[in-house]
Scaffold this motif. Structure first.
Motif, PDB file in Angstrom:
ATOM      1  N   THR A  65      56.902  30.866  15.660  1.00 46.16           N
ATOM      2  CA  THR A  65      56.097  30.300  14.572  1.00 46.16           C
ATOM      3  C   THR A  65      55.182  29.190  15.088  1.00 46.16           C
ATOM      4  OG1 THR A  65      57.843  30.840  12.990  1.00 46.16           O
ATOM      5  CG2 THR A  65      56.217  29.200  12.313  1.00 46.16           C
ATOM      6  N   ALA A  66      55.727  28.360  15.996  1.00 43.69           N
ATOM      7  CA  ALA A  66      54.910  27.282  16.559  1.00 43.69           C
ATOM      8  C   ALA A  66      53.737  27.836  17.350  1.00 43.69           C
ATOM      9  CB  ALA A  66      55.779  26.396  17.447  1.00 43.69           C
ATOM     10  N   VAL A  67      53.972  28.896  18.120  1.00 41.00           N
ATOM     11  CA  VAL A  67      52.891  29.493  18.903  1.00 41.00           C
ATOM     12  C   VAL A  67      51.828  30.064  17.977  1.00 41.00           C
ATOM     13  CG1 VAL A  67      52.308  31.349  20.507  1.00 41.00           C
ATOM     14  CG2 VAL A  67      54.334  29.950  20.908  1.00 41.00           C
ATOM     15  N   ARG A  68      52.255  30.738  16.918  1.00 39.73           N
ATOM     16  CA  ARG A  68      51.279  31.303  15.977  1.00 39.73           C
ATOM     17  C   ARG A  68      50.471  30.199  15.284  1.00 39.73           C
ATOM     18  NH1 ARG A  68      50.850  36.311  13.822  1.00 39.73           N
ATOM     19  NH2 ARG A  68      51.926  37.960  14.981  1.00 39.73           N
ATOM     20  N   THR A  69      51.147  29.110  14.937  1.00 34.13           N
ATOM     21  CA  THR A  69      50.432  28.001  14.295  1.00 34.13           C
ATOM     22  C   THR A  69      49.407  27.396  15.229  1.00 34.13           C
ATOM     23  OG1 THR A  69      52.396  27.521  12.957  1.00 34.13           O
ATOM     24  CG2 THR A  69      50.733  25.802  13.115  1.00 34.13           C
ATOM     25  N   LEU A  70      49.786  27.186  16.471  1.00 34.54           N
ATOM     26  CA  LEU A  70      48.841  26.640  17.450  1.00 34.54           C
ATOM     27  C   LEU A  70      47.737  27.637  17.758  1.00 34.54           C
ATOM     28  CD1 LEU A  70      51.382  24.939  19.889  1.00 34.54           C
ATOM     29  CD2 LEU A  70      49.781  23.785  18.344  1.00 34.54           C
ATOM     30  N   ALA A  71      48.076  28.931  17.768  1.00 37.39           N
ATOM     31  CA  ALA A  71      47.061  29.940  18.049  1.00 37.39           C
ATOM     32  C   ALA A  71      46.008  29.977  16.955  1.00 37.39           C
ATOM     33  CB  ALA A  71      47.713  31.305  18.211  1.00 37.39           C
ATOM     34  N   ASP A  72      46.384  29.618  15.740  1.00 33.51           N
ATOM     35  CA  ASP A  72      45.414  29.604  14.640  1.00 33.51           C
ATOM     36  C   ASP A  72      44.329  28.554  14.871  1.00 33.51           C
ATOM     37  OD1 ASP A  72      44.729  30.777  12.063  1.00 33.51           O
ATOM     38  OD2 ASP A  72      45.097  28.768  11.267  1.00 33.51           O
ATOM     39  N   LEU A  73      44.662  27.510  15.642  1.00 38.11           N
ATOM     40  CA  LEU A  73      43.659  26.508  16.004  1.00 38.11           C
ATOM     41  C   LEU A  73      42.769  26.984  17.141  1.00 38.11           C
ATOM     42  CD1 LEU A  73      45.946  23.329  15.889  1.00 38.11           C
ATOM     43  CD2 LEU A  73      44.428  24.218  14.091  1.00 38.11           C
ATOM     44  N   ASP A  74      43.164  28.085  17.769  1.00 36.82           N
ATOM     45  CA  ASP A  74      42.359  28.760  18.787  1.00 36.82           C
ATOM     46  C   ASP A  74      42.055  27.896  20.005  1.00 36.82           C
ATOM     47  OD1 ASP A  74      41.269  31.032  19.723  1.00 36.82           O
ATOM     48  OD2 ASP A  74      39.956  31.354  18.011  1.00 36.82           O
ATOM     49  N   PRO A  75      43.046  27.177  20.568  1.00 34.31           N
ATOM     50  CA  PRO A  75      42.769  26.435  21.811  1.00 34.31           C
ATOM     51  C   PRO A  75      42.877  27.367  23.005  1.00 34.31           C
ATOM     52  CG  PRO A  75      45.022  26.068  21.162  1.00 34.31           C
ATOM     53  CD  PRO A  75      44.425  26.959  20.106  1.00 34.31           C
ATOM     54  N   PRO A  76      42.375  26.984  24.167  1.00 33.97           N
ATOM     55  CA  PRO A  76      42.589  27.766  25.384  1.00 33.97           C
ATOM     56  C   PRO A  76      44.079  27.831  25.712  1.00 33.97           C
ATOM     57  CG  PRO A  76      40.833  26.157  25.696  1.00 33.97           C
ATOM     58  CD  PRO A  76      41.490  25.816  24.398  1.00 33.97           C
TER      59      PRO A  76
END
Length: 795
Positions: A501-512
């Motif tokens: 869930t944390a990875v998906r949340t951070l991925a939504d911010l679209d960082p490298p």
């Protein structure tokens, strides 16, 4: 003259009180000792040449002695009167001999008074030994029986057993070893103490006795060995009790080692056969096999025969075979709920009573079985099943002591089976939770076709640590994620869910990728600080993660790793091997920066992301993946990605490793030609009309006329804001994918924020309007600034 047996004087008579006569085959005296002259009153010359019939008043004595099976060296004893003096009563001992051609028998004459004294001594010894449970046997130097008292191996008088070898009274496998030890006693004088063996009862072989033997050498006055005296102590019951105790101890150590229900039942059946019974089977409720609570045991409840063992190797066809489902009847369910063993000591008595019940006959009547016992399996107040055992006629029937042993063993087995059942339930729960938290196994988007496979370990300790994910990002890009946690089980599955869930949340911010792992590392530190101390299972600290982003427009993948093995790349050109990626530290440990790697890909390239056993074992894991992908590339196989992944994991599915394994396989592709338009504009509001014209022209070509108005409005608003607040140059990109993507990029890193404008405000409604018109929108940082993107559903 050498004899095949020796008559040893074990009574109290003097040598002159007895006489020895050497006889030929018809009973004629060939030679005699001096005692014969004293006993008969005849000289040696008068005795020589006479027959036994002439010496004795009873004419039937000699034929009876001669016809009493001399070939087996048996000794016959008869009492008769001498012709010379009718008052002289003697006892006769006859023994065949090997010697000169004329000599055939050796006969000893003992006065009746002396024989009576010897009989009194024998009676005294018999009384003594019969009360103490000890037997005595005297053997000559060739181990042929001379005298025996209370022999445990045969209840017949020792006179009828005289001359028999020791091996005829004991089981064959022990006789040779024992005779070798007794010959050593005769030769060396070293006593034999407590040699335990089995004595065969000639009249009732099914009731053999276990005896402990001790032997002492007997020597004459000249010091020469005359034979050996052997004492027999019946230790049958002691040995059986010891055997029962040993069986219980073995069961205590063997049961419960496995956490599989079926394995515990098989161990139980193997323990009982052949040590305790000739046939054994274990029937348990079907709920146990799937880890469910057994519940209340009712009439008609199904039992599955999970284990069946036969001493002869073949399970009889007359009984229910392994795997059968048995419906329990009312009287049987009552007995199982009772908790005590039920014994049928004689199956012959039961056969006529159940002749008309074929189901019960197949449940109870085993061919060749003489006794039967069924023992309930109960644990924590629940009936788990039953254990049935049979004994053949060669073994003693089941009794109360056997029932007590069986109940003890089965109570231990029931606890082991119930523990395995609870473990199975927890493992299934962890596996279900793990699978529910993983993404769809197959995903097909423009950027890639993916297939993910998760293989749990053989035990709960190998389930719940490995995971993978596929995340669709903006602008047709896709992220591939794979990771592994240190712990296993339910806690690990829950921790994996939090990490995903944390990875998906951070991925939504679209960082490298490297920035995402940096934020994830910080989050893991905080999550680990909130964990309870002393609970290593399922901790997120030390977890590994690999994050890769693939852009189908540029056909390039950017990836970074936090302690995880690099993916395997199988290029469409045939080259296969790991990506040159240097993993950083695991999450929550060192906090060091993560180095990203960019890889140029071609359409059809395969990326294999592995976790668990597939990453940890270089030969059987990653090496197996590389070899399989090389084989696929070498044959030019264009099979679907799920099929390739499934074939790759066949060895793991057939023989699951201790640790779980996860595989994410992705075949990448590029955006179709003509599906992307990219234009750069200067920072001048006058070019907004040019951008709208570009949108109208391109959407018309793509056949998306219905989206022209909304797309023009979105591009105009984003372009105007970029020129006004960020400067230039400004880039506009349109992507026709499964959705219509509009991007506006500018050199500013300031992120836009959606807010609700008040009625009196003159601005602030641009992003709100875009959010209403688009299906999704967002913003991401780039190396040159930022990109604001929108997605619209296609008509």
């Amino acid at each position: 003259m050498s004899t095949s047996g020796h008559i040893v004087n074990t009574g109290s008579e003097r040598p002159e009180d007895s006489a020895l006569l050497v006889l030929d085959h018809v009973g004629r005296v060939l030679a005699c000792t001096g005692g014969a002259v004293e006993l008969t009153g005849l000289s040696a010359g008068e005795l020589q040449g006479r027959t036994v019939e002439e010496l004795l008043t009873d004419p039937g004595v000699w034929p009876a002695l001669r016809d009493h099976d001399p070939a087996v060296h048996s000794r016959s004893v008869r009492t008769a009167l001498l012709h010379t003096d009718g008052s002289r009563r003697v006892q006769l001992d006859l023994l065949p001999v090997d010697g000169p051609l004329a000599a055939r028998y050796l006969m000893r004459l003992v006065p009746a008074a002396v024989a009576d004294r010897r009989e009194e001594n024998d009676a005294l010894l018999r009384a003594l030994f019969s009360q103490t449970g000890i037997g005595l046997a005297v053997y000559d130097s060739e181990l042929r029986l001379i005298r025996g008292i209370s022999l445990p191996s045969d209840p017949r008088p020792s006179a009828l057993l005289a001359g028999r070898r020791l091996g005829e009274l004991l089981v064959p496998e022990d006789a040779a070893a024992l005779e070798e030890r007794l010959h050593r006693v005769v030769a060396t004088g070293e006593p034999l103490i407590d040699f335990v063996t089995t004595a065969r009862l000639s009249q009732a072989p099914e009731r053999d006795r276990i005896v402990s033997l001790s032997a002492l050498r007997m020597a004459g006055r000249d010091g020469m060995a005359r034979g050996v005296a052997v004492t027999f102590t019946d230790v049958t019951e002691q040995e059986r009790e010891r055997s029962r105790a040993s069986l219980v101890a073995t069961a205590a150590s063997a049961l419960g080692r496995s956490l599989e229900v079926g394995r515990n039942t098989q161990v139980l059946a193997d323990l009982l056969v052949p040590a305790f019974a000739d046939l054994a089977c274990v029937d348990i409720t079907e709920a146990l096999l799937v880890g469910e609570e057994p519940g209340e045991f009712v009439t008609g409840a199904p039992l599955r025969r999970v284990s069946a063992v036969a001493g002869g190797g073949e399970w009889p066809d007359q009984l229910y075979p392994q795997g059968s489902v048995i419906r329990v009847k009312a009287y049987e369910s009552d007995r199982l709920r009772g908790g005590s063993a039920v014994i049928v000591p004689d199956l012959d008595e039961l056969r006529p009573r159940i002749a008309g019940d074929p189901e019960r006959r197949r449940l109870v009547l085993a061919p060749g079985a003489a006794s039967y016992m069924v023992v309930p399996l109960q644990a924590r107040g629940h009936v788990l099943g039953a254990v049935s055992v049979w004994r053949s006629r060669e073994r003693a029937p089941f009794d109360a002591r056997d029932a007590a042993v069986a109940e003890d063993i089965c109570s231990r087995a029931a606890l082991a089976i119930d523990n395995a059942r609870r473990y199975t339930r927890e493992r299934r729960t962890a596996e279900s939770l793990q699978r529910s938290l993983l993404p769809r196994p197959v995903l097909k988007v423009t950027a890639a076709e993916t297939a993910g496979v998760y293989v749990p370990g053989r035990t709960l300790a190998g389930t719940g640590g490995s995971w993978f994910d596929v995340i669709t990002l903006s602008s047709s890009r896709v992220a591939f994620v794979v990771g592994n946690l240190r712990g296993h089980g339910l806690n690990a599955a829950a921790a994996m869910g939090s990490l995903r869930t944390a990875v998906r949340t951070l991925a939504d911010l679209d960082p490298p990728p490297d920035e995402l792992l940096t934020h994830l590392d910080d989050l893991v530190v905080r999550l680990a600080d909130d964990e309870q101390p002393g609970e290593p299972e399922g901790t997120v600290r030390g977890a590994t993660c690999l994050y890769a982003v693939y852009d189908p427009v540029s056909a390039r993948a950017l990836m970074a790793s936090a302690g995880h093995a690099a993916p395997v790349l199988a290029r469409s050109s045939g080259q296969t091997g790991p990506v040159d990626l240097l993993p950083g530290p695991a999450l929550g440990l060192e906090g060091a920066p993560f180095e990203p790697v960019e890889v140029a890909l071609s359409p059809g390239d395969l990326l294999a992301f592995t976790a668990g056993s597939l990453s940890d074992a270089p030969v059987s894991g990653a090496g197996h993946v590389i070899d399989h992908l090389r084989e696929v590339r070498g044959t030019g196989d264009a099979a679907a990605v799920p099929e390739i992944a499934r074939d790759m994991l066949v060895p793991f599915l057939a023989h699951p490793p201790d640790d779980d394994a996860a595989l994410l396989l992705a075949r990448v592709s590029v955006s179709p030609e003509g599906s992307v338009v990219d234009r750069e504009f200067p920072a001048d509001v006058r070019i907004v009309s040019d951008a709208r014209a570009l949108v109208t022209e391109r959407l018309t070509v793509w056949g998306l006329d219905e989206l022209v108005f909304t797309t023009e409005l979105i591009v105009s608003e984003l372009l105007t804001n970029a020129i006004r607040y960020a400067g230039g140059p400004v880039r506009v990109r349109l992507i026709r994918d499964q959705r219509l993507v509009c991007e506006v990029s500018d050199p500013s890193e300031t992120q836009p924020h959606l807010r609700r404008a008040r009625l009196t405000d003159e601005g602030g409604r641009g992003l709100f309007l875009i959010a209403q018109l688009a299906h999704r929108w967002g913003s991401r940082n780039t190396a040159a600034g930022k990109t604001i993107w929108t997605e619209q559903l296609l008509p």
